[in-house]
Every structure is written in C-alpha cells, then in structure tokens.
Motif scaffolding. Structure first.
Motif, short mmCIF file in Angstrom:
data_model
loop_
_atom_site.label_atom_id
_atom_site.label_comp_id
_atom_site.label_asym_id
_atom_site.label_seq_id
_atom_site.Cartn_x
_atom_site.Cartn_y
_atom_site.Cartn_z
N LEU A 78 1.01 -1.15 -0.14
CA LEU A 78 0.06 0.10 0.02
C LEU A 78 0.78 1.30 0.02
O LEU A 78 2.03 1.23 0.33
N PRO A 79 0.47 2.41 -0.61
CA PRO A 79 1.18 3.55 -0.49
C PRO A 79 1.60 4.07 1.03
O PRO A 79 0.97 3.88 1.99
N THR A 83 -2.89 10.20 -0.31
CA THR A 83 -2.86 10.83 -1.38
C THR A 83 -2.54 12.33 -1.42
O THR A 83 -1.70 12.96 -1.97
N LEU A 84 -2.99 12.90 -0.30
CA LEU A 84 -2.86 14.48 -0.04
C LEU A 84 -1.44 14.79 0.37
O LEU A 84 -0.84 15.61 -0.16
N ALA A 88 1.41 16.72 -1.65
CA ALA A 88 2.28 17.92 -1.21
C ALA A 88 3.94 17.57 -1.51
O ALA A 88 4.63 18.31 -1.79
N MET A 89 4.23 16.41 -1.71
CA MET A 89 5.63 16.06 -1.62
C MET A 89 6.18 16.14 -3.18
O MET A 89 7.13 16.59 -3.42
N SER A 333 7.02 7.16 -3.71
CA SER A 333 5.85 6.91 -4.50
C SER A 333 5.53 5.03 -4.42
O SER A 333 4.72 4.76 -5.50
N LYS A 334 6.01 4.77 -3.65
CA LYS A 334 5.93 3.18 -3.48
C LYS A 334 4.55 2.76 -3.15
O LYS A 334 3.90 3.54 -2.36
N GLY A 335 3.98 1.83 -3.83
CA GLY A 335 2.75 1.32 -3.56
C GLY A 335 1.71 1.93 -4.82
O GLY A 335 0.36 1.69 -4.67
N ARG A 336 2.18 2.85 -5.39
CA ARG A 336 1.19 3.71 -6.52
C ARG A 336 1.20 2.98 -7.72
O ARG A 336 2.05 1.99 -8.22
#
Length: 501
Positions: A78-79, A83-84, A88-89, A333-336
């Motif tokens: 999972l990420p 998402t928010l 921001a990152m 971005s792991k899990g996306r």
C-alpha cells in the motif's frame, strides 16, 4: 572503506580534477566549456527538443497503456503516504531555488524580449508567460516521471539497487554489472552535480541580491563566496548529524513560507488580473503545446539564439536534475500504480508552477505595462526584490524570501549529498558520512568555480554539457521499462540484482 566502490572513487577523482583545473586555469577552463556548450547547442539543439517531446509522449503512452495498472511495489504493498501528503511531496519536489530566482525574472524577460514578435506589449506578455509554462511544465515533469518511474519499479517491485544502471538490465543484461553500468552511474553523478550546482549558484546570487536591496551589502562574487561558505557549513553539519527530523521540519517550513509568499503576492497584488492571466495563459499553453515543444528557428538566427538560451537550456537542466528529483519522487511513490503515478507527477507540479509564475511574473508584468515600473531594468537576482519594494509590506516579503532561499539552499544541498552518496555506494540508503561530506564539499567547490569563471552563463554551460550523455541514458531507460513491463504482463521472473559497484 566498506560500501564505497569504484564509482565513488572514479567520480571523486574526476570531480576534483574539474575543480582544480577551474581554479588553476580559469580562462582556458571557461573558454573550453563555452566551446563545448556552443557545439552542443548548435549541433544538437534539435536532439534536446525531440528528446523532451519523446518523454512527454512516452508519459502519455504509459497513462493510456495496458501497463497502467502495474504497481510500483509488490502486489500487496500500500502507499506509504496518503494521497494528499503525496501530492504535497510532489509539490515540494517542484519547488526550489529556481522557482524563486526565475519567478519574476523569466516572465518579465520574455515580456521584453519575446521568442518572436515585438516586446513590451500585451501580446508579448501572454506569449512570454506561455513559454515560461512550457519550460516548467509537462515536458519537464515527463522527464522526471520517466526516471522516477524506472527507479521506483526496479527498486520496489524487482528489489534492484536504486541505481541508474540497474534500470537498464532488461536491455543490457549482465553488462549493467560491468564497465558500462559503472559509466552510466558516473554520468548520472556528474549530471546531478552540475544540475545542483546551478541551483546553489543561483541561490547565492539571489541571497546576495536581497541583502543588497535590504541592507546595501555589495552584490559581488566575494559576498556570494561568503554566503556559499556559510551555507556549506550548515548543510554539511545537517548531513553529518543525521537530524532527519530537523530537515523534515525545515522542508515543511519551506512549503509554509512558499505558500505564504504566493498568496501574499496574489492578494496584495492585482488579484483579478493575475487570476485572469493564469486562466487564459494556461489555455494558450495547452493549445499550443505541440508547436512550442518542437519549435526551432532554422531561418532566423536571433530566434534560434533565444531558443538555445532558454528552451534548450531548460531541457538540459531538467535532464541533469532528473537523477536527483527522480530518486526523491521514487522514494515517496511506493505502492502507487503506474497510471496514478504518471498522472500525478505530470499534473500537480505543472499546475503549481504555472500558478506560481502567473502570480509573481504577472505582478511584475502588470507593474511595467500599466504602472510604468522598470522591472525589466533589474538584474535576474534583484527583480523579485524590486517588485516587493513596490508592494505593501515589501520589506517583510523580502526577508521571508531570503529565509526561504536559504532553507531551500540547505535542504536541496543536504538531499543532493544523500542522493550522490547513494548513487556512488551501490544504492545504499544510508551512505557513510565521509561520502556525504565529500560530495558536499565538491558541490560547493564546483558551484564556486563555475560562478567565478562564468557566472550564470558558466552554470548554464555546465548543465548543457553534462546533460548531453545523460539524455541517451534516459532514452535507454524508457525502452528498458517498457521491456520490463512486457515481461511483467507475461509473468516472467523478477530481474537479477546488480553486483556491488
């Protein structure tokens, strides 16, 4: 020393020679860099244009392809971030010294000296801002998306080291473990060094410009050298003490200060004009994207020089920055999935950058076009402070901006030492302090040499020269990731890990 291989030592030796030659033979060094720069721009400007367009088309292909559902990680991963927070990152990756430095300077420069047509008009204002969007928009983030996607996929799904060479395994096989793989990693290291050097140089120049405006401190190389020395000590101490929480807080402070500045200028300045300008220019940018992205001027030398000095320079800058920014984006971005990753990386930072330039550049254009101010007469590093001077609370805004540039300076340099350390220690996520210290000193020394021998032009020259070989690596990465995706769809076994470098 354990964990430190050939890539580190070879890179350090070449970098040290670069710095020494620049110090001992400044004039021949500057002349040689300029000749290399002119050759690449004149002979391969078309290559940069086609390459940048290719990366954008490649990103769009990934969004709509059957590979969009592939996860950057294991199937059950999972990420790591909501998402928010992730958005921001991505926003923080797009923010930096460059946006602050060019926020007013680039749109006002294009307004007075547009890529075509007459300057100083409402038409050149829209055209200039449109080309600013081009330079900081979809093409730039497609370049970052390509390398970040490759690193994230091979690192989190195939358990490969977070190295550039490791992403080429599908097309090069065991050659990635030999001399060719090491060469790829060294090329990435040097492109990163020069890309980051440019930002550090710009930061020192603009801090000096702000201090000159506020306190009358001379604006010259000596003061910039002192600024570089102070900030170098700060970011090396930061890197050495491992104050990860401190850097995290500093990064959050960056975002708060940047957001505060953005909305302060929006509401203090000509708000309705700025919002209207953003909306209409964004539409023009999207409508004219293909022609702008492939525009060269074979029949007009003056227009050709403009394109080389701005558009081609930016493509080279983003390519040279891509190992640095790409590594950061990959880590968060792991899990996306591939689809959501590419859509977010293209859209979020592009819209933020477009709005930033509309507010700061639009304010400067409004002052010059309708209020008779001489914004275009200012230097790049002082244009922003001149605009502040004409706004309410200008001194407060100037102080906040200097603090923002300084914190960006420290966090960017600190992150760069980490990325360079990782690239030269076989992807070690905790590179030794000796490695980070070495790269910190090399970054600062290289920036000083380039500033001394050529100023802003010297920084630009180094970027264009160093990015050229890296462009070929990025193109290979695009083909390698597609081949890996094809194997993925067919259910092939994971790729092999690379050996220590």
């Amino acid at each position: 020393m354990k964990g430190i291989g050939k890539v580190f030592w070879i890179s350090v030796i070449i970098a040290a020679l670069f710095v020494l030659i620049g110090v001992i033979f400044p004039e021949p060094f500057s002349e040689g860099m300029n000749q290399a720069n002119s050759f690449i721009l004149n002979a391969f400007g078309w290559f940069y244009q086609l390459a940048a367009t290719f990366f954008l088309l490649f990103a769009l292909f990934l969004i709509f392809s059957k590979y969009g559902k592939i996860k950057l990680g294991k199937d059950k991963d999972l990420p790591d971030y909501s998402t928010l927070t992730w958005f921001a990152m991505l926003f923080s990756a797009g923010m930096g010294i460059g946006l602050v430095f060019y926020g007013v300077a680039e749109p006002i420069s294009h307004f007075t000296t547009p890529p075509l047509g007459e300057g100083g008009t409402s038409a050149s204002a829209k055209l200039g801002l449109r080309y600013t969007f081009l330079h900081w928009g979809f093409h730039a983030w497609a370049i970052y998306a390509t390398i970040a996607l490759s690193i994230a996929y091979f690192k989190f799904r195939k358990d490969a080291p977070g190295l550039m060479s490791a992403t080429l395994y599908p097309i090069l096989g065991e050659k990635t473990n030999g001399a060719f793989g090491k060469t790829v990693d060294i090329v990435a290291v040097f492109a990163t060094v020069f890309g980051v050097c440019a930002s550090l140089g710009l930061g020192a120049q603009q801090i000096n410009g702000g201090l000159n405006y506020l306190f009358g401190i001379p604006n010259n190389f000596t003061i910039q050298l002192i600024i570089m020395a102070i900030v170098t000590v700060l970011f090396i101490v930061s890197a050495g003490t491992g104050l990860s929480k401190g850097i995290k807080y500093l990064s959050n402070t960056n975002m708060i200060l940047a957001t505060l500045l953005l909305f302060a200028v929006l509401f203090i300045g000509p708000t309705t004009f700025l919002l209207n300008l953003f909306t209409t220019t964004l539409g023009d940018y999207i409508q004219n994207l293909p022609s702008m992205g492939l525009r060269l001027a074979p029949f007009n030398n003056e227009n050709a020089e403009w394109i080389e000095g701005w558009t081609i320079f930016y493509w080279a800058w983003w390519i040279s920055w891509s190992p640095f920014v790409g590594t950061f984006i990959a880590r968060v971005s792991k899990g996306r999935t591939v689809r959501e990753f590419v859509i977010a990386v293209l859209l979020v930072p592009t819209l933020v950058c477009a709005f930033w330039f509309s507010v700061f550049g639009g304010t400067g254009i409004h002052m010059e076009l309708f209020e008779g101010a001489q914004v275009s007469a200012q230097s790049f590093e002082t244009g922003l402070f001149y605009v502040y001077k004409l706004l309410p609370f200008g001194t407060v805004l100037s102080i906040i901006t200097i603090l923002l540039i300084a914190t960006f300076f420290i966090t960017s340099a600190d992150s760069a030492t980490f990325v360079l350390g990782m690239q030269t220690t076989n992807g070690d996520i905790n590179p030794p302090f000796f490695v980070k210290l070495t790269w910190g000193l090399i970054l600062s020394a290289s920036a000083v040499v380039l500033m001394y021998t050529g100023g802003l032009e010297g920084l630009q020259t180094a970027i264009i020269v160093s990015a050229f070989p890296l462009t070929f690596v990025l193109l290979m990465m695009a083909f390698a990731i597609v081949k890996a995706f094809r194997l993925e769809v067919k259910g092939k076994v994971p790729l092999k890990k690379t050996k220590e470098n």
